[in-house]
Design an enzyme around this catalytic site. Sequence first.
Site, short mmCIF file in Angstrom:
data_model
loop_
_atom_site.label_atom_id
_atom_site.label_comp_id
_atom_site.label_asym_id
_atom_site.label_seq_id
_atom_site.Cartn_x
_atom_site.Cartn_y
_atom_site.Cartn_z
CG HIS A 34 39.32 7.70 34.00
ND1 HIS A 34 39.84 7.92 32.78
CD2 HIS A 34 40.09 6.74 34.57
CE1 HIS A 34 40.87 7.13 32.57
NE2 HIS A 34 41.05 6.40 33.65
C1 UD1 Z 1 41.04 1.91 36.49
C2 UD1 Z 1 42.57 1.89 36.36
C3 UD1 Z 1 43.01 3.00 35.40
C4 UD1 Z 1 42.27 2.93 34.09
C5 UD1 Z 1 40.78 2.93 34.34
C6 UD1 Z 1 40.00 2.84 33.07
C7 UD1 Z 1 43.77 1.20 38.39
C8 UD1 Z 1 44.61 1.68 39.50
N1 UD1 Z 1 43.19 2.16 37.65
O1 UD1 Z 1 40.68 3.12 37.12
O2 UD1 Z 1 44.38 2.88 35.17
O3 UD1 Z 1 42.62 4.04 33.30
O4 UD1 Z 1 40.47 1.81 35.20
O5 UD1 Z 1 38.64 2.87 33.31
O6 UD1 Z 1 43.63 0.02 38.20
N2 UD1 Z 1 33.16 1.61 38.96
C9 UD1 Z 1 31.89 1.25 38.61
N3 UD1 Z 1 31.75 0.22 37.72
C10 UD1 Z 1 32.80 -0.44 37.17
C11 UD1 Z 1 34.11 -0.06 37.56
C12 UD1 Z 1 34.27 0.98 38.44
O7 UD1 Z 1 30.91 1.82 39.06
O8 UD1 Z 1 32.60 -1.36 36.36
C13 UD1 Z 1 33.34 2.75 39.91
C14 UD1 Z 1 33.44 2.32 41.35
O9 UD1 Z 1 32.85 3.25 42.13
C15 UD1 Z 1 34.93 2.34 41.60
C16 UD1 Z 1 35.39 3.47 40.71
O10 UD1 Z 1 34.53 3.43 39.57
O11 UD1 Z 1 35.23 2.52 42.94
C17 UD1 Z 1 36.80 3.36 40.28
O12 UD1 Z 1 37.07 2.08 39.72
P1 UD1 Z 1 38.53 1.42 39.86
O13 UD1 Z 1 38.56 0.11 39.19
O14 UD1 Z 1 38.99 1.51 41.27
O15 UD1 Z 1 39.47 2.42 39.10
P2 UD1 Z 1 39.25 3.29 37.78
O16 UD1 Z 1 39.12 4.71 38.19
O17 UD1 Z 1 38.19 2.72 36.91
#
Ligand code: UD1
Length: 378
Positions: free
Chosen positions: A205
């Site tokens: 991811h």
């Molecule tokens: C975040 C953390 C990362 C961790 C990861 C574990 C930061 C900078 N990154 O990354 O260190 O390893 O979590 O999962 O904080 N989304 C959903 N549903 C959710 C959450 C996210 O659909 O419940 C999608 C959204 O489109 C979002 C994308 O995933 O924009 C990324 O989510 P985000 O929280 O920005 O970062 P992660 O890639 O999950």
Amino acid sequence: MKIINVVGARPNFMKIAPLIEEMRKNPKIEALLVHTGQHYDKEMSELFFDDLEIPRPDIYLGIGSASHTEQTAKIMIGFEKVLLKENPDLVLVVGDVNSTIACSLTAAKMGIKIAHVEAGLRSFDRGMPEEINRVLTDQIADFLFTTERDANDNLLREGIPKEKIFFVGNVMIDTLLKNRKKAENSKILEELNLEKKNYATLTLHRPSNVDVRETFENLLDAFTEIQKKIKIVFPMHPRTEKKIEEFNLREKITEMKNFITIKPLGYLDFLNLIANSKFVLTDSGGIQEETTVLRIPCVTLRENTERPVTVTEGTNIVVGTNRDKIIKESLNIIEGKGKKGRIPELWDGKAAKRIVDIICKKLMTTLMDERKLDNRIT
Ligand code: UD1
């Protein structure tokens, strides 16, 4: 002592669980839990509260997804209101996600003490969003709890006074050891029709792996070869799922007959899945540590690791994103040549207790000194 504990994203939940449990046993501590809502899907959040029996958050900020800047800023605005209302003696943050830095920075601006659990880890790669979060959080924290000795060296090199640093072990491993037996009841292997030690688990991811089409495709090419030798199970992060659609990679995935994509799993199912894998392919940080404790070979799909003890002592090999290297190392493991490793120092299931004991002793002394000083002034 009033302590506000912060969680936001999936890797935070298994770290906070043993801390909350330990704090709630202590009559001197009033422990509140704030969930920023950085992760909000059932599979990315709620399942973990159920599996790990974490009490429901006292306060939920419901921030959700946005650009890093917007997400960080929104968390700060929401969290400032919480701190104004609750006026805690300490804010405790874990890990390296955006919620970690956002809540630390808010506390620092308001003169509230900060404890950072999992301090001092460094990938030395400032292109990684988590690295910025780690470095900045450590600069403003008052209590820095580390999981491995390299982390202490990193902090000392960055000028953190040694009185603030405490090598205590790994709270995520507290959770793993506590739940290992319970996870054996999971039915995930039957559900997916898997045979013990006859499949590999994959997680992917990181923005550096899935946000660049060429890198992502190159990784898929490696998996195409590996799944010819062994089944690969891939619980897919929502970010990765979105990128597959955006880059039109769905066909490439369905063409692989031995490549099983599933939704993200809860804690117990996932623990059971990795514990019975032949090996794990991952770009996660925490999974490098979990596989080390489970003695399962881990192929890390990144150019670096902020957790070097998993390589020097554990089962981890950092292979990067080169297709041929990934294939070569995976085939080695399939042939039985994976690392066995040993368990790192203090990864013994007692880290949360050490942390809470230190907080109790040190914070109480600091608060008493400050109150004495206040009395003298007034
Ligand atoms: C975040 C953390 C990362 C961790 C990861 C574990 C930061 C900078 N990154 O990354 O260190 O390893 O979590 O999962 O904080 N989304 C959903 N549903 C959710 C959450 C996210 O659909 O419940 C999608 C959204 O489109 C979002 C994308 O995933 O924009 C990324 O989510 P985000 O929280 O920005 O970062 P992660 O890639 O999950």
